[in-house]
Design a protein around this motif. Structure first.
Motif: not given
Lengths: 340, 149, 288
Positions: A292, A236, A287-289, A284, A274, C186
């Protein structure tokens, strides 16, 4: 299409003249990190063989950080001043086909319902001098998104390296023609056959997917596990979005100056963060990568296509080359293609 | 020379509630005079001072920073100043390395009974910062924040 | 490599670990990418070579692994330093991680390069942990490392010789390219905060704009939050798309920690963390 010849020496005279005539000439930095304002002929890097810079030149039309209003509190009311926007005469020198298209593609979203004057003031006056691309690695996939290393799409003027010392200069658009008019003295007559021959010798990257197929698959497979597999390793970092020539998301924040005045800033943002979709409530939706990453793929290969009939990707491969964990977007999309 | 005389430094002072702030109070009640260039910000303990406060102070136009709290072993929370001291050792050298002269940042231990010491420290800090002149590194960017009319 | 696959397979089959975090081949053979092996079949794909640059300790603090049970991880010496530091900071439970330690013969500095004396990563030049400090299984054999000049150190000495003003100019120039993508954060195994100070908006301590103010405050605070914690894997610098020499800042803080406190991060489970502790006799000659 009209074609002329410009020698390397004349190209530097030409650039010097442009700078004298108050054009802002932007060229790739010799360190191949980003693009810079050229201050003289010595900075010119027009090379069809170099690797695309880490970061594209979009920051010159879509600034990475810029004030959109200034405000000052006066007792019960606010004074609001909009920043003066001088119309810029930008010239992008040596844009590869994968860069050259970027302004056209972004312009669709910036002129869709609200006309973004910050973008338009810069983009509308800009001239793109493209160059045929002779660089290729495993990450290039321009042919898969409807471009090619030799396409003049997006360029106003297009350079083809003939030999060590000479370029063929193709005049692609009316704007390009008008732009080059005062500098005719640097051009000599060209011969289309030679540049054609050279262009035909440039090898295309392999075509790895069909965008229409990918878009259709994305419609029906919203919850597919392929995205979670990528999300497993994606950290991310948003490097992909910031290096991308067409990613255009931004965030608006206020920065105070003192107790009564400040400015409202427009800064780059990325869907891989995030916080990008985090609601004030704490909820959200992404929520998870993995979710995204799905947004990234779907925005590029489906939503933008549905809405503007344009793929939001130029196949430059910057995101894959720079990814710290080695995620290759073409690989992911090719996998989707094989599933569809 | 004229201009130099007129330079009035802005100095942000982060002081601990239990010792230095009370010490400054004592200086006041003892009718001791100290420079008005010091803008005092009271925090519960020196351990509460995040280095980001210092950066913020410089961003907002401070020319110098003073950080002051209880003497070692006198901390109201027992160990706050010990932890803080360790951070300062590191942070001072980081500031120097990125080009913010750490001689603009001053540290002292001033207890609640040291009103006189507080005055001395303030005088010394103000003089030192005056010697250094204004901190102009952020001036260009800060100017852009002003409304163009 | 076969050793590694066999070991991972064995661990996954007999239930010692739930997953193995390792490397697989990426787009080209000279690139690898992290991979989370969940089954014995997955384990067949694992590789370890000179292109395994990533510090996989980064994944240990992920929420999904906190309750998975024992996590297996393929780790080089420097990665193990990060794991040790994470254990010290109570972010990883010592008993919940199974370290497949790798004897390391150096890695490349950037993905997609050939391995040579020119391209060996800076962190490998003065490496003291080619055999990891902590491991459950140790694989691989040590070979000689190629040598080159440590350009980073030369640059550091050059900077140290400058005046504060010149140093500011140097950094302003470098930071100007910053796009505030926070890739440095990150990619860092030790930047595990749920909510980073840079993301806090009330109040906004670190401006998100990529101008002089925002760039300096972010980069100073990032370096400071890693002072005495950074184990020098240089992942931040590798992840940076603008190629800002971030490792200089971390390295400087490491040198200060060494000089002032004789402390090196991640070197053992019996040394407490640097900023989590204090000493009554810490230097205070700069305090009036």
């Amino acid at each position: 299409m009209e074609e002329k010849i410009i020698s390397l020496d004349n190209l530097s005279f030409f650039v010097n003249d442009l700078i004298k005539d108050n054009h802002i000439v932007i060229g790739q930095d010799s360190k191949e990190i980003n693009w810079k304002r050229i201050t003289g002929a010595k900075d010119i890097v027009v090379n069809s063989k170099n690797i695309p810079s880490n970061i594209s030149y979009k920051e010159f039309v879509f600034a990475k950080t810029e004030p959109i209003i200034y405000y000052k509190n006066k007792k019960d009311e606010f004074d609001i001043v909009e920043p003066a926007l001088p119309r810029q005469k930008l010239v992008f020198l040596g844009a590869k086909p994968c860069d050259a298209r970027s302004i056209e593609i972004m312009s669709k979203v910036f002129n869709w319902d609200y006309k973004d004057k910050f973008f338009n003031e810069r983009a509308e006056g800009s001239i793109v001098i493209g160059v045929a691309c002779n660089y290729q690695d495993k990450f290039c996939f321009c042919t898969s998104v409807g471009l090619s290393p030799v396409t003049e799409k997006g360029s106003d003027l297009f350079l083809v390296p003939l030999d060590e010392k000479n370029f063929a200069l193709q005049i692609v658009t009316e704007r390009g023609k008008e732009f080059i008019q005062p500098y005719q003295k640097y051009l000599s007559d060209g011969n289309q056959a030679k540049s054609k021959e050279i262009l035909s010798k440039i090898k295309n990257p392999e075509k790895r997917f069909e965008t229409s197929k990918v878009s259709e698959w994305l419609t029906n497979n919203f919850e597919h596990k392929i995205f979670d597999n990528v999300g497993d390793i994606c950290v991310g970092c948003g490097q992909c979005a910031f290096a991308c020539p067409v990613c255009h998301c931004f965030d608006i924040v206020d920065e105070e100056c003192d107790y009564s005045s400040g400015r409202r800033m427009k800064n780059w943002d990325a869907c891989q963060f995030g916080l990008f979709t985090l609601h004030g409530s704490g909820h959200n939706p992404r929520e998870t990568q993995g979710k995204r990453y799905r947004q990234r793929i779907a925005h590029k290969f489906k939503y933008y296509q549905d809405k503007f009939d344009e793929v939001l990707c130029t196949g430059c491969g910057r995101c894959s080359r720079g990814c710290p964990v080695g995620i290759d977007i073409a690989e992911v999309v090719a996998e989707i293609n094989s599933l569809a | 020379m004229e201009e130099e005389k007129q330079f009035e430094p802005k100095i942000a002072a982060f002081v601990c509630n239990w010792c230095t702030y009370t010490g400054a109070d004592l200086a006041g009640t003892s009718r001791l005079k100290y420079s008005a260039d010091i803008k005092m910000i009271r925090v519960p303990c020196t351990g509460r001072i995040d280095p980001v406060f210092l950066i913020k102070a410089f961003e907002k136009g401070a020319d110098g920073v003073l950080i002051s709290g209880c003497h070692p072993n006198d901390c109201h929370y027992n160990t706050g100043n010990f932890h803080a001291r360790r951070r300062w050792i590191l942070f001072r050298q980081l500031l120097d390395f990125v080009g913010i002269d750490s001689s603009r940042v001053h540290f002292s231990w001033v207890s609640a009974s040291e009103g006189k010491k507080f005055v001395d420290v303030v005088t010394e800090v103000v003089n030192k910062v005056k010697e250094k002149g204004p901190f102009t590194r952020y001036a260009k960017i800060n100017k852009e924040f002003v409304i163009h009319e | 490599m076969n050793e590694l696959r066999a070991k991972a397979k064995e661990l996954l089959t007999n239930g010692t670990v739930k997953v193995v975090i390792g490397y697989i081949e990426s787009t080209t053979p000279d690139r690898t990418k992290p991979f989370i092996a969940r089954t014995a079949e997955d384990a067949e794909k694992l590789v370890f070579n000179k292109y395994c640059v990533n510090n996989l300790a980064l994944y240990l603090t992920r929420k999904e692994f906190r309750r998975t049970g024992v996590v297996g991880i393929v780790a080089k010496g420097c990665d193990v330093k990060a794991i040790v530091q994470l254990i010290q900071e109570n972010q990883v439970n010592k008993d919940d991680v199974y370290i497949i330690g790798m004897n390391c013969n150096g890695v490349v500095s950037e993905l997609g390069q050939d391995f040579s004396a020119e391209t060996i990563a800076t962190k490998c030049l003065n490496c003291s942990v080619r055999t990891p400090l902590l491991y459950h299984t140790l694989l691989g054999t040590l070979e000689d490392l190629p040598k080159r000049e440590d350009k980073n150190f030369v640059l550091m000495q050059k900077l140290d010789a400058m005046s504060a003003g010149e140093r500011w100019d140097f950094w302003e120039d470098e930071f100007e390219r910053c796009v505030k993508c926070y890739a440095c954060r990150q990619a860092c195994p030790l930047c595990y905060c749920e909510r980073c100070i840079a993301d806090k908006t009330v109040p906004r301590w670190i401006e998100s704009s990529a101008h002089t103010r925002g760039n300096f405050s972010w980069n100073i605070i990032r370096a400071f939050h890693l002072a005495g914690r950074c184990i020098g894997c240089n992942e931040c610098e590798r992840a940076c798309p603008a190629e800002i020499p971030l490792s200089l800042l971390n390295r400087k803080m490491g040198m200060v920690a060494k000089k002032e406190f004789d402390f090196v991060a991640g070197m053992g489970l019996d040394t407490p963390t640097l900023v989590g502790t204090y000493n009554l006799n810490d230097n205070e000659d700069f305090i009036k």
